[in-house]
Design a protein around this motif. Sequence first.
Motif, PDB file in Angstrom:
ATOM      1  N   MET A  28       0.824  -1.204   0.000  1.00  0.00           N
ATOM      2  CA  MET A  28       0.000   0.000   0.000  1.00  0.00           C
ATOM      3  C   MET A  28       0.864   1.263   0.000  1.00  0.00           C
ATOM      4  O   MET A  28       0.509   2.283  -0.614  1.00  0.00           O
ATOM      5  N   THR A  29       2.021   1.201   0.664  1.00  0.00           N
ATOM      6  CA  THR A  29       2.930   2.342   0.698  1.00  0.00           C
ATOM      7  C   THR A  29       3.519   2.619  -0.676  1.00  0.00           C
ATOM      8  O   THR A  29       3.633   3.774  -1.101  1.00  0.00           O
ATOM      9  N   LEU A  30       3.919   1.561  -1.388  1.00  0.00           N
ATOM     10  CA  LEU A  30       4.414   1.721  -2.759  1.00  0.00           C
ATOM     11  C   LEU A  30       3.369   2.424  -3.624  1.00  0.00           C
ATOM     12  O   LEU A  30       3.682   3.371  -4.356  1.00  0.00           O
ATOM     13  N   VAL A  31       2.129   1.948  -3.553  1.00  0.00           N
ATOM     14  CA  VAL A  31       1.071   2.501  -4.394  1.00  0.00           C
ATOM     15  C   VAL A  31       0.738   3.934  -3.986  1.00  0.00           C
ATOM     16  O   VAL A  31       0.457   4.790  -4.843  1.00  0.00           O
ATOM     17  N   ASP A  32       0.803   4.232  -2.710  1.00  0.00           N
ATOM     18  CA  ASP A  32       0.587   5.600  -2.226  1.00  0.00           C
ATOM     19  C   ASP A  32       1.611   6.544  -2.869  1.00  0.00           C
ATOM     20  O   ASP A  32       1.274   7.642  -3.337  1.00  0.00           O
ATOM     21  N   ALA A  33       2.871   6.098  -2.917  1.00  0.00           N
ATOM     22  CA  ALA A  33       3.920   6.918  -3.540  1.00  0.00           C
ATOM     23  C   ALA A  33       3.652   7.120  -5.030  1.00  0.00           C
ATOM     24  O   ALA A  33       3.869   8.213  -5.573  1.00  0.00           O
ATOM     25  N   MET A  34       3.184   6.067  -5.695  1.00  0.00           N
ATOM     26  CA  MET A  34       2.828   6.186  -7.117  1.00  0.00           C
ATOM     27  C   MET A  34       1.723   7.211  -7.317  1.00  0.00           C
ATOM     28  O   MET A  34       1.762   8.027  -8.249  1.00  0.00           O
ATOM     29  N   GLN A  35       0.715   7.177  -6.440  1.00  0.00           N
ATOM     30  CA  GLN A  35      -0.402   8.117  -6.556  1.00  0.00           C
ATOM     31  C   GLN A  35       0.054   9.551  -6.308  1.00  0.00           C
ATOM     32  O   GLN A  35      -0.386  10.478  -6.997  1.00  0.00           O
ATOM     33  N   GLN A  36       0.945   9.726  -5.343  1.00  0.00           N
ATOM     34  CA  GLN A  36       1.451  11.072  -5.075  1.00  0.00           C
ATOM     35  C   GLN A  36       2.274  11.595  -6.247  1.00  0.00           C
ATOM     36  O   GLN A  36       2.242  12.788  -6.559  1.00  0.00           O
ATOM     37  N   ALA A  37       3.014  10.693  -6.895  1.00  0.00           N
ATOM     38  CA  ALA A  37       3.835  11.084  -8.044  1.00  0.00           C
ATOM     39  C   ALA A  37       3.001  11.237  -9.313  1.00  0.00           C
ATOM     40  O   ALA A  37       3.440  11.872 -10.279  1.00  0.00           O
ATOM     41  N   GLY A  38       1.814  10.621  -9.341  1.00  0.00           N
ATOM     42  CA  GLY A  38       0.974  10.659 -10.520  1.00  0.00           C
ATOM     43  C   GLY A  38       1.400   9.699 -11.604  1.00  0.00           C
ATOM     44  O   GLY A  38       0.957   9.791 -12.752  1.00  0.00           O
ATOM     45  N   THR A  39       2.258   8.736 -11.226  1.00  0.00           N
ATOM     46  CA  THR A  39       2.757   7.762 -12.198  1.00  0.00           C
ATOM     47  C   THR A  39       3.351   6.559 -11.478  1.00  0.00           C
ATOM     48  O   THR A  39       3.928   6.713 -10.398  1.00  0.00           O
ATOM     49  N   PRO A  40       3.234   5.358 -12.075  1.00  0.00           N
ATOM     50  CA  PRO A  40       3.876   4.183 -11.487  1.00  0.00           C
ATOM     51  C   PRO A  40       5.305   3.976 -11.979  1.00  0.00           C
ATOM     52  O   PRO A  40       5.927   2.959 -11.675  1.00  0.00           O
ATOM     53  N   GLU A  41       5.828   4.936 -12.743  1.00  0.00           N
ATOM     54  CA  GLU A  41       7.189   4.810 -13.258  1.00  0.00           C
ATOM     55  C   GLU A  41       8.181   4.902 -12.088  1.00  0.00           C
ATOM     56  O   GLU A  41       8.215   5.911 -11.368  1.00  0.00           O
ATOM     57  N   PRO A  42       8.991   3.861 -11.866  1.00  0.00           N
ATOM     58  CA  PRO A  42       9.864   3.809 -10.676  1.00  0.00           C
ATOM     59  C   PRO A  42      10.726   5.041 -10.454  1.00  0.00           C
ATOM     60  O   PRO A  42      10.794   5.567  -9.337  1.00  0.00           O
ATOM     61  N   ALA A  43      11.389   5.520 -11.489  1.00  0.00           N
ATOM     62  CA  ALA A  43      12.295   6.658 -11.328  1.00  0.00           C
ATOM     63  C   ALA A  43      11.556   7.910 -10.875  1.00  0.00           C
ATOM     64  O   ALA A  43      12.137   8.760 -10.183  1.00  0.00           O
ATOM     65  N   LYS A  44      10.267   8.017 -11.244  1.00  0.00           N
ATOM     66  CA  LYS A  44       9.507   9.215 -10.904  1.00  0.00           C
ATOM     67  C   LYS A  44       8.822   9.125  -9.545  1.00  0.00           C
ATOM     68  O   LYS A  44       8.653  10.137  -8.869  1.00  0.00           O
ATOM     69  N   TYR A  45       8.423   7.902  -9.133  1.00  0.00           N
ATOM     70  CA  TYR A  45       7.764   7.829  -7.822  1.00  0.00           C
ATOM     71  C   TYR A  45       8.739   7.558  -6.678  1.00  0.00           C
ATOM     72  O   TYR A  45       8.396   7.739  -5.506  1.00  0.00           O
ATOM     73  N   LEU A  46       9.969   7.151  -7.002  1.00  0.00           N
ATOM     74  CA  LEU A  46      10.959   6.846  -5.956  1.00  0.00           C
ATOM     75  C   LEU A  46      11.194   8.020  -5.001  1.00  0.00           C
ATOM     76  O   LEU A  46      11.235   7.816  -3.778  1.00  0.00           O
TER      77      LEU A  46
END
Length: 385
Positions: free
Chosen positions: A322-340
Amino acid sequence: MQLIVKTVCGAMALALLGAAGAATAQDTIKIGHVAATSSAIAHLGKDNENGARMAVDELNAKGLVIGGKKYKIVLLAEDDAGDPKQATTAAQKLADAKVQGVIGHQTSGTTIPASRIYYDAGIPQITPSATSPQYTRQRYNTTFRNIANDEQLGPALARYAMQTLQAKRIAVVDDRTAYGKGLADEFAKTVKRTGAASGAAIVSTQYTNDKATDLMAILTAIKATKPDMVFFGGMDAVAAPMLRQMKQLGIPVKFMGGDGMCSDSVPRLAGDGMIDGQVICAEAGGIEPAQEKGMADFRAAYKKRFGVEVQTYAAYSYDALMTLVDAMQQAGTPEPAKYLPFLARIRHQGVTGMTSFDARGDVQDGAITIHTFKGGKRQKLAVIK
């Protein structure tokens, strides 16, 4: 002319189908999960995997939207059998599959070598159960853990042993794995550094391995030192026969260890070798009163979904995903380099409490829960930090 039109229409249809296929692939988020779902600790590995599956099922049922776009999560689950070589093979397989994140691995001995592969591939990784400090000491910006590490767990157990249980003569055994040795070393260092004030000391240090079933030789050596506590750095699959053989040798002393021997399987595996209140163990995580209802609800949902009780870290695995997906949502993308970067500074409120990370990727303010067993059931004694 009619043939040309049909050919053009056919080509357009194929192009549209190709575009639809590309869109479908783009709308899928692949998250890897790796644990020992075979071997002696398979019950713990499956517990971790089940926790991740609960998160995936919940997110997909609700409908996941990231950056205004709908996604479906697919969990790619791998088994490393608790073996470092299999762990790197599994990690490379997930990297080749271009997963967007990884939950795992389960043990420190597998998590550490696998972490280099994820780092090289730029894939964020959260372990919900590996506690060796070496994992985050590598300073990879892709490595995170959402439980306390052995630098927190070992000393906390040592203080509890000396101050609360008034242990004086302590024997230490470890299974020589990254996890077992790391935990035992941190425990022993704290006793040696601070034990003089309470009269506590390490009277015996012994070693085994993570597949051992005959512990008679080391236990006989320990018995000669007349300990009032045995500390074990290792997993429940070895802790259980150790308890049975301690009883056979007449060593009815307190038996302490970490999360690896704190599962609900210990009473079943140890049988009548375990006395009520004899085992004192700790999970590298703690549920404060405010989270108790949420955890109770999680456990009930877990049992309904899988037909078994939570073993140890299912909720932490759930929260990690859930934490991984939360970060993706905050970044607006599931692209690793952008949500990291968003993951590194995340504050995610989950079943197990608030998840946020320090500069190394360790969980901040990690709590520890002390348990014992009575009547074949695990009972919480205290939550400490």
